[in-house]
Design a protein around this motif. Sequence first.
Motif, PDB file in Angstrom:
ATOM      1  N   ASP A 258       0.855  -1.191   0.000  1.00  0.00           N
ATOM      2  CA  ASP A 258       0.000   0.000   0.000  1.00  0.00           C
ATOM      3  C   ASP A 258       0.887   1.236   0.000  1.00  0.00           C
ATOM      4  OD1 ASP A 258      -2.022   1.860   0.279  1.00  0.00           O
ATOM      5  OD2 ASP A 258      -2.488   1.336   2.354  1.00  0.00           O
ATOM      6  N   VAL A 259       0.705   2.101  -0.992  1.00  0.00           N
ATOM      7  CA  VAL A 259       1.512   3.320  -1.079  1.00  0.00           C
ATOM      8  C   VAL A 259       0.686   4.566  -0.759  1.00  0.00           C
ATOM      9  CG1 VAL A 259       3.112   2.295  -2.745  1.00  0.00           C
ATOM     10  CG2 VAL A 259       1.153   3.610  -3.562  1.00  0.00           C
ATOM     11  N   SER A 260      -0.538   4.383  -0.286  1.00  0.00           N
ATOM     12  CA  SER A 260      -1.442   5.515  -0.087  1.00  0.00           C
ATOM     13  C   SER A 260      -0.972   6.492   1.000  1.00  0.00           C
ATOM     14  CB  SER A 260      -2.858   5.028   0.223  1.00  0.00           C
ATOM     15  OG  SER A 260      -2.875   4.271   1.417  1.00  0.00           O
ATOM     16  N   ASP A 261      -0.103   6.075   1.905  1.00  0.00           N
ATOM     17  CA  ASP A 261       0.379   6.960   2.968  1.00  0.00           C
ATOM     18  C   ASP A 261       1.556   7.838   2.546  1.00  0.00           C
ATOM     19  OD1 ASP A 261      -1.500   6.040   4.753  1.00  0.00           O
ATOM     20  OD2 ASP A 261      -0.162   4.538   5.637  1.00  0.00           O
ATOM     21  N   TYR A 262       2.003   7.705   1.300  1.00  0.00           N
ATOM     22  CA  TYR A 262       3.199   8.422   0.854  1.00  0.00           C
ATOM     23  C   TYR A 262       2.839   9.547  -0.107  1.00  0.00           C
ATOM     24  CZ  TYR A 262       5.481   4.426   2.934  1.00  0.00           C
ATOM     25  OH  TYR A 262       5.893   3.469   3.824  1.00  0.00           O
ATOM     26  N   ASP A 263       3.606  10.640   0.003  1.00  0.00           N
ATOM     27  CA  ASP A 263       3.414  11.788  -0.887  1.00  0.00           C
ATOM     28  C   ASP A 263       4.123  11.599  -2.223  1.00  0.00           C
ATOM     29  OD1 ASP A 263       1.960  13.504   1.013  1.00  0.00           O
ATOM     30  OD2 ASP A 263       3.842  13.418   2.137  1.00  0.00           O
ATOM     31  N   GLY A 264       5.093  10.710  -2.280  1.00  0.00           N
ATOM     32  CA  GLY A 264       5.829  10.410  -3.501  1.00  0.00           C
ATOM     33  C   GLY A 264       6.470   9.046  -3.381  1.00  0.00           C
ATOM     34  N   VAL A 265       6.752   8.434  -4.533  1.00  0.00           N
ATOM     35  CA  VAL A 265       7.340   7.092  -4.541  1.00  0.00           C
ATOM     36  C   VAL A 265       8.491   7.054  -5.538  1.00  0.00           C
ATOM     37  CG1 VAL A 265       6.939   4.637  -5.030  1.00  0.00           C
ATOM     38  CG2 VAL A 265       5.152   6.003  -3.925  1.00  0.00           C
ATOM     39  N   VAL A 266       9.593   6.471  -5.097  1.00  0.00           N
ATOM     40  CA  VAL A 266      10.737   6.198  -5.959  1.00  0.00           C
ATOM     41  C   VAL A 266      10.831   4.679  -6.029  1.00  0.00           C
ATOM     42  CG1 VAL A 266      13.219   6.498  -6.305  1.00  0.00           C
ATOM     43  CG2 VAL A 266      11.896   8.291  -5.141  1.00  0.00           C
ATOM     44  N   LEU A 267      10.790   4.134  -7.241  1.00  0.00           N
ATOM     45  CA  LEU A 267      10.799   2.682  -7.423  1.00  0.00           C
ATOM     46  C   LEU A 267      11.962   2.293  -8.325  1.00  0.00           C
ATOM     47  CD1 LEU A 267       9.476  -0.120  -7.117  1.00  0.00           C
ATOM     48  CD2 LEU A 267       7.974   0.492  -9.038  1.00  0.00           C
ATOM     49  N   GLY A 268      12.766   1.357  -7.858  1.00  0.00           N
ATOM     50  CA  GLY A 268      13.937   0.955  -8.628  1.00  0.00           C
ATOM     51  C   GLY A 268      14.061  -0.538  -8.774  1.00  0.00           C
ATOM     52  N   GLY A 269      14.707  -0.919  -9.850  1.00  0.00           N
ATOM     53  CA  GLY A 269      14.957  -2.332 -10.103  1.00  0.00           C
ATOM     54  C   GLY A 269      16.234  -2.511 -10.895  1.00  0.00           C
ATOM     55  N   ALA A 270      16.826  -3.664 -10.755  1.00  0.00           N
ATOM     56  CA  ALA A 270      18.037  -3.982 -11.502  1.00  0.00           C
ATOM     57  C   ALA A 270      17.669  -4.404 -12.923  1.00  0.00           C
ATOM     58  CB  ALA A 270      18.792  -5.110 -10.807  1.00  0.00           C
ATOM     59  N   LEU A 271      18.595  -4.172 -13.827  1.00  0.00           N
ATOM     60  CA  LEU A 271      18.431  -4.617 -15.203  1.00  0.00           C
ATOM     61  C   LEU A 271      19.194  -5.922 -15.388  1.00  0.00           C
ATOM     62  CD1 LEU A 271      19.025  -1.238 -17.059  1.00  0.00           C
ATOM     63  CD2 LEU A 271      16.846  -2.397 -16.678  1.00  0.00           C
ATOM     64  N   TYR A 272      18.502  -6.917 -15.894  1.00  0.00           N
ATOM     65  CA  TYR A 272      19.133  -8.197 -16.214  1.00  0.00           C
ATOM     66  C   TYR A 272      18.727  -8.559 -17.634  1.00  0.00           C
ATOM     67  CZ  TYR A 272      19.694  -8.706 -11.169  1.00  0.00           C
ATOM     68  OH  TYR A 272      20.028  -8.512  -9.854  1.00  0.00           O
ATOM     69  N   ALA A 273      19.704  -8.689 -18.512  1.00  0.00           N
ATOM     70  CA  ALA A 273      19.446  -9.096 -19.902  1.00  0.00           C
ATOM     71  C   ALA A 273      18.344  -8.243 -20.534  1.00  0.00           C
ATOM     72  CB  ALA A 273      19.086 -10.581 -19.960  1.00  0.00           C
ATOM     73  N   GLY A 274      18.394  -6.945 -20.302  1.00  0.00           N
ATOM     74  CA  GLY A 274      17.436  -6.030 -20.917  1.00  0.00           C
ATOM     75  C   GLY A 274      16.064  -6.012 -20.279  1.00  0.00           C
ATOM     76  N   ARG A 275      15.905  -6.657 -19.135  1.00  0.00           N
ATOM     77  CA  ARG A 275      14.607  -6.669 -18.432  1.00  0.00           C
ATOM     78  C   ARG A 275      14.777  -6.044 -17.066  1.00  0.00           C
ATOM     79  NH1 ARG A 275      10.668 -11.347 -19.516  1.00  0.00           N
ATOM     80  NH2 ARG A 275       9.866 -10.256 -17.717  1.00  0.00           N
ATOM     81  N   TRP A 276      13.709  -5.400 -16.618  1.00  0.00           N
ATOM     82  CA  TRP A 276      13.702  -4.774 -15.304  1.00  0.00           C
ATOM     83  C   TRP A 276      13.312  -5.810 -14.271  1.00  0.00           C
ATOM     84  CZ3 TRP A 276       9.950  -0.988 -12.701  1.00  0.00           C
ATOM     85  CH2 TRP A 276      10.641  -0.008 -11.991  1.00  0.00           C
ATOM     86  N   ASP A 277      13.814  -5.685 -13.088  1.00  0.00           N
ATOM     87  CA  ASP A 277      13.578  -6.610 -11.990  1.00  0.00           C
ATOM     88  C   ASP A 277      12.096  -6.951 -11.819  1.00  0.00           C
ATOM     89  OD1 ASP A 277      14.951  -7.628  -9.262  1.00  0.00           O
ATOM     90  OD2 ASP A 277      12.930  -6.871  -8.863  1.00  0.00           O
TER      91      ASP A 277
END
Length: 166
Positions: free
Chosen positions: A45-64
Motif C-alpha cells: 500500500d503506497v497511499s500513505d506516501y506523498d511520492g514514490v521512488v521505485l527501482g529495479g536492476a536490469l538483467y538481460a534487458g529486463r527490469w527486476d
Amino acid sequence: MNPKRVLVAHGGKHGATAGIADEIGRTLRDDGFDAVVLPADTVTDVSDYDGVVLGGALYAGRWDGKARRCARRNADQLSRRPVWLFSSGPLDSSAEQHDIPPVPGVARRMKSLGAREHVTFGGAVTAETSGRIARSMVRHGKGGDFRDPARIRAWAHHIGNELGAR
C-alpha cells in the motif's frame, strides 16, 4: 508541519539496487523528508506516501520482476502521486558518462504510471554479491562497482526539490 513522506522501494533485498535505494533514502532524510526504504516485494500500500521512488536492476534487458510486480500491484495509487523510477544496470561506466534511456519494459511502466522520470545508474557485481554468475564474473575480472554516489545524491536532491515545490 509534518515532513512529506517518500517511499523508496527497490527490487532486490541486497546488492546494487538496494544500495542505490539506501543512498536515495538517506539523502531525502538529510533534506528533511520522511523517507522509508523497503524491498518492493513487501510494499502492499503506497497511499500513505506523498511520492514514490521505485527501482529495479536490469538483467538481460529486463527490469527486476519484484519492481514490476510492485508497480502493477499499486498501479492505481501510484497514478495518484508523483513517481520516479530508477534502474541499476550496466557493469561499466556508461551510465555515468551519458543518460541511458529506459529499457522498453520500463518505458511502458513509466507511461502507465505517469512517472516523472527515469534514471539508470551503474550496477555492481563484487565479491560480496551472491550467486554463481556473480562469482564467475568477479573471478574473470568482469565485476566492479560502477555506482556514483554523488550522482545518486544529486538525483535524490532533485526529487526532493520537486516534492518540496508541490
